[in-house]
Design a protein around this motif. Structure first.
Motif: not given
Lengths: 117, 134
Positions: B40-55
């Motif tokens: 739930x840190x900013x970097x965690x949210x950013x990485x998850x967001x990028x993961x879903x974006x690439x998906x």
């Protein structure tokens, strides 16, 4: 003990199988003409395929709680068998002997790769 | 129809297929990066967001790619994602590579080259580009 492991191994294999079915659903829909690009994605077949992928992720996750990851060289390459077989049976795609040979080499490569982890 | 040798798709769609598979492999990079961050840190949210974006990008591209080639052809190329994963593992995460991984990658590449050069199936049209529209 093996019977218990076998059950979760079967769940993992079923997970790979249903995601192969989902790939075929995507291809079935890709073969159809659509009124708009949006409708290429927003239709029951594509939605169903992604629903199946979603279920498959959870099935794999559940199975991996009990099955060692070392089984992955045996289970994961199954998709490279399931997809062409289902593709030939349902989509009536023809597959050349050379492509079958290529896929067999790839599966051997995946097993070699995974055994080195 | 005479049996064709070589690629069953145009170079453009072959390139599109491989670009979509690169995107597919990058998804694993963001997933692993997310795993290294505090939940739930900013970097965690950013990485998850990028993961879903690439998906999402992969899902959109894959459907377009499938219109122009058979599923078996597309799947013959899919294991290239394993090799891309190896490349990202080395370059981004500095992971250790075993001899089996290198040998396995070479065997996978040989398999892809053999399978891809298998030509279009025996007289069967394989995609909308070839007129297989139901």
């Amino acid at each position: 003990m093996f019977a218990g492991l076998g059950k979760y191994l079967l769940i993992w294999i079923i997970s790979v199988f249903i995601s192969s079915i989902a790939q075929v659903l995507l291809k079935l829909e890709a073969n159809k003409p659509h009124a708009s690009r949006l409708k290429e994605y927003l239709n029951p077949c594509v939605a169903g395929a992604y629903g199946i992928f979603f279920v498959s992720v959870f099935m794999t996750y559940y199975a991996l709680k009990y099955v060692p990851l070392t089984y992955s060289p045996i289970v994961e390459p199954l998709s490279y068998i399931f997809v062409p077989v289902i593709g030939v049976l349902l989509l009536k795609e023809k597959i050349s002997k050379r492509r079958i040979l290529g896929m067999a080499i790839m599966i051997a490569g995946i097993v070699i790769f995974s055994l080195g982890k | 129809m005479k049996k064709k040798r070589g690629l069953e798709v145009s170079p453009f769609w072959f390139l599109a297929l491989h670009l979509s598979l690169v995107v597919n492999s990058i998804q694993g990079v963001f997933s692993k990066l997310a795993g290294k961050q505090e939940t739930m840190s900013l970097k965690w949210i950013l990485c998850f967001g990028m993961m879903f974006l690439t998906m999402l990008v992969f899902a959109l591209a894959w459907q377009q790619v499938l219109k122009h080639m058979s599923l078996t052809f597309a799947f013959t190329n899919k294991p290239i994602t394993i090799i891309w994963g190896l490349v990202w593992g080395i370059t981004v995460f500095g992971e250790h590579v075993s001899p089996n991984m290198v040998i396995g990658s070479i065997v996978i590449l040989i398999g892809i080259m053999v399978g891809v050069s298998g030509g279009a199936s025996d007289g069967k049209k394989t995609g909308r580009e070839n007129g297989e529209v139901s």
